[in-house]
Design a protein around this motif. Structure first.
Motif, PDB file in Angstrom:
ATOM      1  N   PRO A 129       0.721  -1.134  -0.061  1.00  0.00           N
ATOM      2  CA  PRO A 129      -0.005  -0.063   0.152  1.00  0.00           C
ATOM      3  C   PRO A 129       0.836   1.427   0.136  1.00  0.00           C
ATOM      4  CG  PRO A 129      -0.506  -1.321   2.009  1.00  0.00           C
ATOM      5  CD  PRO A 129       0.601  -2.258   1.159  1.00  0.00           C
ATOM      6  N   ASN A 130       1.886   1.404   0.661  1.00  0.00           N
ATOM      7  CA  ASN A 130       2.202   2.951   1.061  1.00  0.00           C
ATOM      8  C   ASN A 130       3.566   2.956   0.049  1.00  0.00           C
ATOM      9  OD1 ASN A 130       0.495   3.191   2.898  1.00  0.00           O
ATOM     10  ND2 ASN A 130       1.945   3.216   4.595  1.00  0.00           N
ATOM     11  N   SER A 158      -5.692  -1.195  -0.082  1.00  0.00           N
ATOM     12  CA  SER A 158      -4.473  -2.462   0.022  1.00  0.00           C
ATOM     13  C   SER A 158      -5.012  -3.390  -0.634  1.00  0.00           C
ATOM     14  CB  SER A 158      -4.683  -2.796   1.551  1.00  0.00           C
ATOM     15  OG  SER A 158      -4.216  -1.771   2.401  1.00  0.00           O
ATOM     16  N   THR A 211      -5.329  -7.117   0.887  1.00  0.00           N
ATOM     17  CA  THR A 211      -5.973  -7.691   2.072  1.00  0.00           C
ATOM     18  C   THR A 211      -7.514  -7.248   1.721  1.00  0.00           C
ATOM     19  OG1 THR A 211      -5.464  -5.459   3.157  1.00  0.00           O
ATOM     20  CG2 THR A 211      -4.292  -7.754   3.876  1.00  0.00           C
ATOM     21  N   MET A 240      -4.120 -12.592   5.935  1.00  0.00           N
ATOM     22  CA  MET A 240      -5.160 -12.138   5.491  1.00  0.00           C
ATOM     23  C   MET A 240      -5.766 -12.147   4.078  1.00  0.00           C
ATOM     24  SD  MET A 240      -6.993 -11.627   8.176  1.00  0.00           S
ATOM     25  CE  MET A 240      -8.675 -11.089   7.225  1.00  0.00           C
ATOM     26  N   GLY A 298      -1.731  -5.488   9.199  1.00  0.00           N
ATOM     27  CA  GLY A 298      -2.981  -5.958   8.666  1.00  0.00           C
ATOM     28  C   GLY A 298      -3.184  -7.288   8.144  1.00  0.00           C
ATOM     29  N   VAL A 299      -1.865  -7.598   7.605  1.00  0.00           N
ATOM     30  CA  VAL A 299      -1.750  -8.970   7.051  1.00  0.00           C
ATOM     31  C   VAL A 299      -1.706  -9.973   7.970  1.00  0.00           C
ATOM     32  CG1 VAL A 299      -0.139 -10.407   5.493  1.00  0.00           C
ATOM     33  CG2 VAL A 299      -0.556  -7.942   4.916  1.00  0.00           C
ATOM     34  N   HIS A 300      -1.348  -9.785   9.301  1.00  0.00           N
ATOM     35  CA  HIS A 300      -1.088 -10.643  10.291  1.00  0.00           C
ATOM     36  C   HIS A 300      -2.019 -10.008  11.519  1.00  0.00           C
ATOM     37  CE1 HIS A 300       1.739 -13.151   8.344  1.00  0.00           C
ATOM     38  NE2 HIS A 300       2.363 -12.108   8.163  1.00  0.00           N
ATOM     39  N   PRO A 301      -3.440  -9.799  11.391  1.00  0.00           N
ATOM     40  CA  PRO A 301      -4.324  -9.149  12.369  1.00  0.00           C
ATOM     41  C   PRO A 301      -4.136  -9.949  13.698  1.00  0.00           C
ATOM     42  CG  PRO A 301      -5.676 -10.047  10.642  1.00  0.00           C
ATOM     43  CD  PRO A 301      -4.251 -10.357  10.398  1.00  0.00           C
ATOM     44  N   LEU A 309      -1.754   4.196  10.951  1.00  0.00           N
ATOM     45  CA  LEU A 309      -1.001   4.753   9.854  1.00  0.00           C
ATOM     46  C   LEU A 309      -1.874   4.149   8.534  1.00  0.00           C
ATOM     47  CD1 LEU A 309       1.786   5.604   8.750  1.00  0.00           C
ATOM     48  CD2 LEU A 309       2.484   3.563   8.488  1.00  0.00           C
ATOM     49  N   SER A 310      -2.045   4.971   7.487  1.00  0.00           N
ATOM     50  CA  SER A 310      -2.726   4.738   6.165  1.00  0.00           C
ATOM     51  C   SER A 310      -2.176   3.558   5.521  1.00  0.00           C
ATOM     52  CB  SER A 310      -2.898   6.004   5.568  1.00  0.00           C
ATOM     53  OG  SER A 310      -1.842   6.177   4.704  1.00  0.00           O
ATOM     54  N   GLY A 311      -2.870   2.647   4.998  1.00  0.00           N
ATOM     55  CA  GLY A 311      -2.348   1.382   4.366  1.00  0.00           C
ATOM     56  C   GLY A 311      -1.988   0.432   5.339  1.00  0.00           C
ATOM     57  N   GLU A 339      -3.540  -1.918   6.489  1.00  0.00           N
ATOM     58  CA  GLU A 339      -4.480  -3.116   6.280  1.00  0.00           C
ATOM     59  C   GLU A 339      -3.429  -3.994   5.261  1.00  0.00           C
ATOM     60  OE1 GLU A 339      -4.885  -0.075   5.220  1.00  0.00           O
ATOM     61  OE2 GLU A 339      -7.161   0.219   5.265  1.00  0.00           O
ATOM     62  N   GLY A 340      -2.427  -3.432   4.621  1.00  0.00           N
ATOM     63  CA  GLY A 340      -1.707  -4.312   3.800  1.00  0.00           C
ATOM     64  C   GLY A 340      -0.096  -4.418   4.224  1.00  0.00           C
ATOM     65  N   LEU A 341       0.136  -3.877   5.437  1.00  0.00           N
ATOM     66  CA  LEU A 341       1.572  -4.185   5.780  1.00  0.00           C
ATOM     67  C   LEU A 341       1.624  -5.624   6.465  1.00  0.00           C
ATOM     68  CD1 LEU A 341       1.772  -0.877   7.610  1.00  0.00           C
ATOM     69  CD2 LEU A 341       2.762  -1.493   5.287  1.00  0.00           C
ATOM     70  N   GLN A 360       7.229  -5.154   7.637  1.00  0.00           N
ATOM     71  CA  GLN A 360       6.937  -3.702   7.064  1.00  0.00           C
ATOM     72  C   GLN A 360       6.371  -2.767   8.206  1.00  0.00           C
ATOM     73  OE1 GLN A 360       4.116  -5.004   4.078  1.00  0.00           O
ATOM     74  NE2 GLN A 360       5.945  -5.132   2.533  1.00  0.00           N
ATOM     75  N   GLU A 376       8.038   0.717   9.198  1.00  0.00           N
ATOM     76  CA  GLU A 376       7.407   2.002   9.406  1.00  0.00           C
ATOM     77  C   GLU A 376       7.571   2.774  10.751  1.00  0.00           C
ATOM     78  OE1 GLU A 376       5.628   3.531   6.698  1.00  0.00           O
ATOM     79  OE2 GLU A 376       5.406   1.719   5.107  1.00  0.00           O
ATOM     80  N   ALA A 402      -9.916  -7.790  12.076  1.00  0.00           N
ATOM     81  CA  ALA A 402      -9.533  -7.015  10.954  1.00  0.00           C
ATOM     82  C   ALA A 402     -10.649  -6.420  10.278  1.00  0.00           C
ATOM     83  CB  ALA A 402      -8.737  -7.845   9.891  1.00  0.00           C
TER      84      ALA A 402
END
Lengths: 298, 474
Positions: A130-131, A150, A153, A244, B229-232, B285-287, B289-291, B295, B299, B440
């Motif tokens: 995403p970032n 994202s 996910t 996820m 967000g990848v491993h909630p 932090l925005s994004g 969900e995909g970190l 990662q 950040e 999540a």
């Protein structure tokens, strides 16, 4: 006369049959047996439970959901991949009407096929990040920042994000196959058609496509089998079998993997494997039957 | 023959200076049916004896030993140290086969299936063998005799008494000690002490204060929270579980025990209402969900987010990318109104579980290896080489190994006996999966608290009703 024939055939075939038996047939037979046990995979004890695993499987909504994703892939993956590869192949050949620079494109488009699937997956997992990912970065810079998400996910995009990667990486391969088939069509056919006033599109529709149909058909079967599997890319692009993303794009083979390696239900996982085997067989035979057409000799 | 009589007999025997052989003969003569090692261990537990190096487990000094270690975030120098400097010293004739590997499941599963497992295993990391499945299959040796054996280098204490209280609870299955946890992990909310001090902030002790500070941080252009967000399961295990435990300890015990409507308890809804604010007010932090975890931690180290839920392995995991004056520290989750456990209460427990396979060729040797590792000497070596605490009490004392190490010790001291860990995620993987995926969705605004509770309760009930899943109680 006959004896001599067999004296040649048997020694040539035997090693292949032996290898096939030991490494293909025997494991399948074992998997069918394991699918009727509740084996946990950590001890020699394999309690026999009959068809219990299959009964559970029929009621397992997560498995049905995973299979329905395979169903969607089954339609989208062959259709889109073959359409794009055909367009490219036709543009780069077709009786001497190839577009300028065709030789260059042919090579470049084949590149993704040379890269191992795992590396393709890792590459794209960064594109979708995403970032710092390329995709969101491009969207931001062309003023489409609102489309950023994202990708891996978000339940709405994750499966299709991975499908896009699969198409990207396999288009080159099918393009080359179609190119080879098209190049074997005598160019006199196209010359005659042009004299009769045929356009590019009509010569593709009426000459090229019918003559390479056998190759297209084989490609449909390959891609359908790939759609039933679709394991490696999801697991690699999403960053692991229990992320996820993988959970939200879970296909049957991934569900099988997680049941075996994450949840230690080897019996149940084997039952999934047997069901997938049957589905693949039925599908291959079905497609062969459905797509059978008259073959043109030339 | 009662246990007390056996114990008294052994104690008297030892007091008289009997040799082990004489004791054994006396035991046999008295019709003793208890395994010798158990009885001996009992006697050792009852009487303070300085026999630490005297082979209390009855190891055959010449028997070969097969050791397999997960070589992950902690490396494996600490295990090689036991091989070369402790075990070999005591048993010079023993031949040690050693392997430091990853993804143990794939490599060791065939050995278990064929009845030829190693003698001692650090069964950790991604792709390890399922400890619960091994336990259910009777593949793990009962470590009760080891727990009761005398410590290697703490005089007058049994092995079990030298380990941090509560650190071995997760290794107990149906009353038997089957796993021994090596690393003492504390999970909570991490932040950079340097950053907080430079801005004049202190860590908020209540959720209201946390929300206030988060608002201020967001206003100043930095994300208050960052997580993966990848491993909630990170936010679920290190924040939700911990806050729920402090809010109502019985609520999380009920969840672990798969009680009916455990997830629909008011305490669960109250904690979720607090957590949902993080999503609603866009404090992440925005994004995020995909970190993935690495990662998100990067950040955080780059100062893009202030608070990060994680565990004590964090510093070692990120050691190559930590800015010079970052000074990471850990804190407990902030308190909610009506919490039953004080703010200082924190999730702490054992990680990095070791097992001794029951089918191994040298079970006593495997246990002895663990007795040597879980010693003051083994613990100190581990602390110095990994900057992490082991469960051996006092093994980190007097060591100055940075802020993360220091804050972990301080947090444990402040918590005292108020430590806990939730178990449902390890015991019931399907339930843990559902809870992580639902949290999540909830934090990303895709579902409501009621939907979360209904979905996870459904998974809990399904687990409870499935006869194929082994159940545990706490």
């Amino acid at each position: 006369m006959h004896y001599q024939k067999y004296r040649l055939i048997v020694p040539f075939l035997l090693p292949a049959i032996l290898l096939y038996g030991v490494f293909v047939v025997w494991p399948y037979a074992q998997a069918i047996y394991v699918s009727m046990t509740s084996w946990r995979g950590v001890s020699p004890s394999r309690p026999f439970v009959g068809l219990d695993n299959y009964r559970r499987l029929a009621e397992d909504s997560r498995f049905v959901e995973a299979l329905s994703r395979n169903g969607q892939l089954l339609i989208v993956l062959p259709l889109v991949t073959i359409a794009i590869s055909l367009v490219f192949a036709a543009l780069f050949t077709q009786g001497g009407q190839a577009i300028p620079g065709a030789g260059f494109y042919r090579i470049v488009f084949f590149f993704p096929q040379v890269i191992p699937a795992v590396i393709v997956g890792i590459l794209w997992s960064y594109v979708y990040t995403p970032n710092i990912g390329l995709l969101n970065g491009v969207l931001r810079n062309v003023g489409l920042g609102g489309l950023q998400r994202s990708w891996l996910t978000d339940p709405a995009t994750v499966l299709w994000a991975v499908v896009a990667v699969a198409i990207w990486s396999s288009v080159g391969f099918y393009m080359v196959i179609f190119l080879a088939a098209m190049q074997s069509i005598p160019s006199s056919f196209y010359e005659a058609a042009v004299l009769d006033g045929a356009t590019r599109w009509s010569s593709f529709r009426d000459i090229t496509f019918p003559l390479i149909w056998e190759t297209v058909r084989t490609s449909i079967i390959y891609l359908s089998i790939a759609a039933l599997d679709f394991f490696i890319l999801i697991i690699v692009v999403s960053g692991g079998s229990t992320t996820m993303g993988a959970q939200r794009a879970e296909v049957a083979a991934l569900y099988l993997y997680n049941q075996a390696f994450d949840k230690n239900r080897w019996g149940y996982a084997s039952a999934i494997g047997v069901v997938l085997l049957l589905l693949t067989l039925v599908l291959s035979v079905g497609i062969m039957r459905l797509t059978r057409r008259e073959t043109y000799e030339y | 023959m009662s246990d007390e009589r056996i114990e008294r007999m052994f104690r008297e025997g030892i007091a008289r200076g009997w040799s082990r052989r004489q004791l054994l003969q006396a035991g046999v003569a008295a019709g003793l049916v208890l395994p010798l090692s158990t009885a001996l261990a009992r006697s050792a537990a009852g009487a303070p004896l300085a026999q630490g190096t005297e082979n209390p487990l009855g190891v055959d000094p010449a028997a070969p030993l097969d050791v397999v270690i997960f070589k992950g975030g902690f490396g494996d120098d600490y295990a090689k140290n036991v091989n070369d400097n402790l075990y070999k010293k005591l048993y010079p004739d023993a031949q040690i086969t050693y392997a430091g590997i990853q993804r143990l499941g794939e490599q060791l599963q065939p050995r278990f299936v064929s009845g030829n497992p190693p003698d001692v295993i650090d069964n950790s990391g991604a792709g390890n063998l399922d400890n619960a499945a091994l336990a259910a299959e009777g593949q793990l040796a009962d470590l009760g005799d080891l727990m009761a054996a005398p410590s290697y280098d703490t005089e007058g204490k049994t092995f079990g008494e030298t380990l941090a209280p509560g650190s071995q609870e997760t290794g107990i299955f149906d009353g038997k000690q089957l796993l021994l946890n090596w690393a003492l992990t504390v999970t909570g909310v991490w932040y950079s002490q340097t950053f907080m001090e430079s801005k004049g902030y202190t860590y908020p002790k209540t959720w209201d204060e946390m929300m206030g500070l988060s608002k201020e941080l967001k206003g100043s252009g930095v994300a208050p929270w960052v997580t993966t967000g990848v491993h909630p399961q990170y936010i679920r295990g290190f924040v939700f579980d911990q806050m729920l435990w402090k809010h109502d300890p019985q609520a999380i015990v009920n969840i672990d025990n798969l009680e009916a409507d455990a997830w629909k308890a008011p305490a669960v809804a109250e904690v979720l209402e607090a957590l949902v604010m993080l999503g609603e007010q866009e404090f992440f932090l925005s994004g995020w969900e995909g970190l993935d975890h690495i990662q998100s931690q990067n950040e955080w180290l780059q100062g893009k987010g202030v608070f990060l839920p994680c565990g004590t392995w964090l510093e070692n995991e990120m050691k190559d990318s930590i800015p010079a004056d970052f000074n990471m520290v850990v804190a407990p989750t902030p308190s909610l109104p009506g919490d039953k456990i004080a703010f200082e209460g924190i999730f702490a427990g054992g990680g990095e579980p070791f097992i001794v396979p029951s089918e191994g060729k040298n079970v006593a040797g495997g246990k002895e290896w663990l007795r040597l590792l879980f010693s003051k000497e083994g613990g100190r070596f581990f602390a110095e080489s990994t900057k992490s605490l082991s469960v051996v009490q006092g093994s980190g004392e007097g060591l100055d190994l940075g802020t993360a190490f220091g804050s972990t010790q301080a947090a444990l001291t402040a918590a005292g006996t108020n430590t806990f860990t939730a178990r449902y995620g390890d015991w019931y993987k399907d339930l843990g999966d559902t809870a992580k995926s639902e949290i999540a969705s909830l934090l990303q605004g895709q579902s409501s608290i009621e939907e979360f509770q209904a979905a996870v309760q459904e998974a809990s009930d399904a687990t409870k009703d499935d006869p194929a899943i082994t159940k545990y109680q706490r």
